[in-house]
Design an enzyme around this catalytic site. Sequence first.
Site, PDB file in Angstrom:
ATOM      1  N   LEU A   1      -2.762 -14.949  27.086  1.00 58.36           N
ATOM      2  CA  LEU A   1      -2.647 -14.575  28.491  1.00 58.36           C
ATOM      3  C   LEU A   1      -3.821 -13.698  28.924  1.00 58.36           C
ATOM      4  CD1 LEU A   1       1.165 -13.916  28.179  1.00 58.36           C
ATOM      5  CD2 LEU A   1       0.110 -15.817  29.424  1.00 58.36           C
ATOM      6  N   PRO A   2      -4.027 -13.544  30.256  1.00 56.14           N
ATOM      7  CA  PRO A   2      -5.257 -12.897  30.739  1.00 56.14           C
ATOM      8  C   PRO A   2      -5.377 -11.400  30.457  1.00 56.14           C
ATOM      9  CG  PRO A   2      -4.258 -14.244  32.471  1.00 56.14           C
ATOM     10  CD  PRO A   2      -3.266 -14.165  31.348  1.00 56.14           C
TER      11      PRO A   2
ATOM     12  N   THR B   1      -6.425 -10.895  24.681  1.00 52.73           N
ATOM     13  CA  THR B   1      -7.205  -9.672  24.499  1.00 52.73           C
ATOM     14  C   THR B   1      -6.696  -8.645  25.491  1.00 52.73           C
ATOM     15  OG1 THR B   1      -9.177 -10.783  23.703  1.00 52.73           O
ATOM     16  CG2 THR B   1      -9.497  -8.628  24.717  1.00 52.73           C
TER      17      THR B   1
ATOM     18  N   LYS C   1     -11.152  -5.807  18.027  1.00 52.30           N
ATOM     19  CA  LYS C   1     -11.890  -6.649  18.969  1.00 52.30           C
ATOM     20  C   LYS C   1     -12.597  -5.798  20.017  1.00 52.30           C
ATOM     21  CE  LYS C   1     -12.269 -10.438  21.982  1.00 52.30           C
ATOM     22  NZ  LYS C   1     -11.676 -11.459  22.834  1.00 52.30           N
TER      23      LYS C   1
ATOM     24  N   LYS D   1     -14.844  -6.580  31.534  1.00 48.85           N
ATOM     25  CA  LYS D   1     -13.431  -6.239  31.285  1.00 48.85           C
ATOM     26  C   LYS D   1     -13.276  -5.605  29.894  1.00 48.85           C
ATOM     27  CE  LYS D   1      -9.221  -8.441  29.693  1.00 48.85           C
ATOM     28  NZ  LYS D   1      -8.777  -9.662  29.021  1.00 48.85           N
TER      29      LYS D   1
END
Lengths: 298, 298, 298, 298
Positions: free
Chosen positions: B65-66, B96, B171, B246
């Site tokens: 998902l975003p 992420t 990450k 982001k």
Amino acid sequence: MADIAFIGLGNMGAPMAENLIKAGHRLSVYDLNPQAVERLSGAGATPAASATDAVGSAQVVISMLPAGPHVRDCYLGKGNVMAATPAGALLMDCSTIDAATARAVATAAGERGLMMLDAPVSGGVNGAINGTLTFMVGGSGEALEQGRPYFEIMGKNIFHAGEAGAGQVAKMCNNMLLGILMTGTSEALNLGVAQGLDPAVLSDIMKQSSGGNWALNVYNPYPGVMDTAPASKGYQGGFGVDLMTKDLGLAMQAAVATRTATPLGSLARSLYQAHSLQGSGGLDFSSIIRFLQGEDDQ
Amino acid sequence: MADIAFIGLGNMGAPMAENLIKAGHRLSVYDLNPQAVERLSGAGATPAASATDAVGSAQVVISMLPAGPHVRDCYLGKGNVMAATPAGALLMDCSTIDAATARAVATAAGERGLMMLDAPVSGGVNGAINGTLTFMVGGSGEALEQGRPYFEIMGKNIFHAGEAGAGQVAKMCNNMLLGILMTGTSEALNLGVAQGLDPAVLSDIMKQSSGGNWALNVYNPYPGVMDTAPASKGYQGGFGVDLMTKDLGLAMQAAVATRTATPLGSLARSLYQAHSLQGSGGLDFSSIIRFLQGEDDQ
Amino acid sequence: MADIAFIGLGNMGAPMAENLIKAGHRLSVYDLNPQAVERLSGAGATPAASATDAVGSAQVVISMLPAGPHVRDCYLGKGNVMAATPAGALLMDCSTIDAATARAVATAAGERGLMMLDAPVSGGVNGAINGTLTFMVGGSGEALEQGRPYFEIMGKNIFHAGEAGAGQVAKMCNNMLLGILMTGTSEALNLGVAQGLDPAVLSDIMKQSSGGNWALNVYNPYPGVMDTAPASKGYQGGFGVDLMTKDLGLAMQAAVATRTATPLGSLARSLYQAHSLQGSGGLDFSSIIRFLQGEDDQ
Amino acid sequence: MADIAFIGLGNMGAPMAENLIKAGHRLSVYDLNPQAVERLSGAGATPAASATDAVGSAQVVISMLPAGPHVRDCYLGKGNVMAATPAGALLMDCSTIDAATARAVATAAGERGLMMLDAPVSGGVNGAINGTLTFMVGGSGEALEQGRPYFEIMGKNIFHAGEAGAGQVAKMCNNMLLGILMTGTSEALNLGVAQGLDPAVLSDIMKQSSGGNWALNVYNPYPGVMDTAPASKGYQGGFGVDLMTKDLGLAMQAAVATRTATPLGSLARSLYQAHSLQGSGGLDFSSIIRFLQGEDDQ
């Protein structure tokens, strides 16, 4: 076997000269410090009383000096090396200096009919001792081929960066990038550890991912992750904070002169400069991680 | 063969799901966008009318998902996935997102007796299509072993970063470092070219020297140096400026929350943010070199 | 004379409350720390056993708390102030917190029919003692007029920044700018002194030129230039490094959330954060000049 | 009335020379551009065929040139002004150049028995026209007193920064700070507007608070807040981005040479440099707010 004049016998120059002697060349050596000359003399070199004296019968002249003004003085000023060098000799300056000085000296050499290379090194004192230095060379391809046998004794990788001065430019760009990636790697490790990650595990992940870089491969700044790295030896030895600060300063001067935007490189210079002023100029440059962790006062 | 619920069928999720289908698993899929569900249906998946519906009989639930709020909503909010998932199923969130949300969802899973992994990926759309993604996994070792067969269908490298949330932390750290080294590599190349060097020659030198990093190896930002890189294709495709912005924002939030000093990472965020605002949000993130060269207006 | 509940009696809250007492108002006071309550009791306030207890019959509720979560807890959580406040009372939160929390609390107040202002202050402990604080106020103009008599007792300048949350936004922007100009002024003074200038002479010139700013006017960071400034008193007192770091962190969170590029503000945060980690969190924020001079280790 | 040689008749030099003529002095003028000489001739000056020619019978020599190399050339090189100047004349160089060149020229003047001042200005073209420039003067107090009557015709504020070169140092420090505070003010305004504040209200609050600075007082970068500012006139006129970039470059060179940490100043240089490269070099320097807003492409 060649007659080689070697000028500048510091931490880097002395072992480079010794490797040339071991390979069978005849060396005439000079340094401002008489003890340095004496040590090389003990290793088989012929001591010279001056730079002029050293180059009198040289086929190859190699210099390894601290900064641009020393190189200018050595070749064009008091040292008078350019005038004293025999016709046909090859000049190889291995100092790390600004490209403008490198070009000016090479131009003067050309006017005297001499070929000259700027050939700054990377690899540090260990590379100099072990003959595994990297040379970034500026000058003609012909001159580079002529110098190659000597480079190959002192080093492992020989890169042709371009015309006169290009060796200095390549080293400056590389070291600016090195300063950035060491600082960036330090930030990433600190940010992971602050959130509970093991620095060795995180290093391993990033090394194999898109964050991979030279620091993670062979020079991890986090203490304990890599036994052989300066970080695991109290940041002793290696490439000093003051040397990195100097190289970043050279890059800044070039950025201003060429109207190049270098936000991260400029910032790295100021961070290393502050780190140095806080008393860490003599530590290995990977100690920037301590500056960020707030341990400069310990 | 397992019953797998897959939620989130965007540019990344869709090919990941397809690879699981090709490997023989039975997929029940859901996305807010009915067309995305339909496409996967054509590839052999069973369409679901809602997330709850999708997970009804799943042994494994995978989500892609975003952002954090979507994950929270999916598992704990309207999506109600946590409550609807059968006992014994394994939850794998590949989005992420911020580590705090990942931990909150994992804690809720634990309270229901379910095992959950946070497993953000790197490798981009091509990695998703080719099944060569890298997974950075947070959660228990037992859960990771249970999920390994599915990770190995979708990807190539599977790293265990630590407990719940650690995948997200790894990450975030990696991508912050990536943003720094791409910008730093761009600065170094610009500085060399401004002084007359060939960007391909300089890239080759730095790649084999202490400036070596992932960008120089496989993703050179200078147009023409590397045929396969986005830089040689008008910065199309690849990993977008807005996604990098982001990720750097997530890193900044973590840096503030953990009181970590991240000067280069913070600066990279502001540079990418300005680059995005100048209309380049959809370009590949290596286009930061154009921002520095002043070509954002062209 | 009004019945005022005052919650939060720290370094700032206590003298603010005392000034209200001196002006003739009846205060009911509460703090987690019983000694703080006792001290105000000695100054004429009525001690309360809880926040709920304090606000029971208040016409005005004023709070001065450390951070967003405390404000949320006080009004909406355990403190239960919102529910316990009598109809018609005015709520004034003077804490410095994130705008999102300020808006959330104000919205909850509105749902209960209460008017609420966010009114963070600047001016420090001395401003609180002397009743010369600056208030940056968010909320309706009507609420501001109702609160004005109380603001005027505690402060000198009352600004209406906009609707709910706008007071917090204004303070965040101002303090980010303050962090930047204090650091920038320090850099300029250091650069001049390094080239032989007298810091007092240079300060005087810049103050009257286009570099003029608040720090040069009343808060010179160079020791000895301004007798009354913290710089001349070992950087004791004043506005602490840790508070500046917190405020810069709030600004970074807002910059990320609103997709704003803040390169200098972000950098100032990291510099202040490193300065704090080096053990200077308790010094006045003008001590950033020492961080840059390398004196953090002395 | 004095015989004054004026060398350099650009946007700044021409109106400065005209003000001296209006005050009754006899001017002999020179510029590389014959049209500039002709214009001043029309205003009452005596045209000279060369710099040497201009200074032949001067009591005062004033120069206003673009950069250090021009000043060196004018006084010590081809221009030969130093040798051609009559004994007892006062030299006043009003160019903005590096301090090292200023000191070198002043030293040469001293060796010839001439007094020399470095006296860079601030105040822009309007200040030059209106005779309201600020002069930051380096050199002996005696020389300054001798030059004062002429400074007072051309300007309003005359500061004695210190010995030779100190005027240049003061201007460099001031302008570095100016670049920082203009960028910082832009960031703060953008951050406030992004959260719903009116830029005029926020400007008014910060101006009267601890964020107060010259930009907020007279040169607000946000369009529409201040009618008379370049921001409200399409960033036309004023002090150009390229000039600010040049001044920040001078500051960086000095920071490298004196081993000073200037993180914000360095960053401001790179931001202005990128802004210039994006095609905005000719706009007023307050347009850095547009660079941050992403409007450089519009």
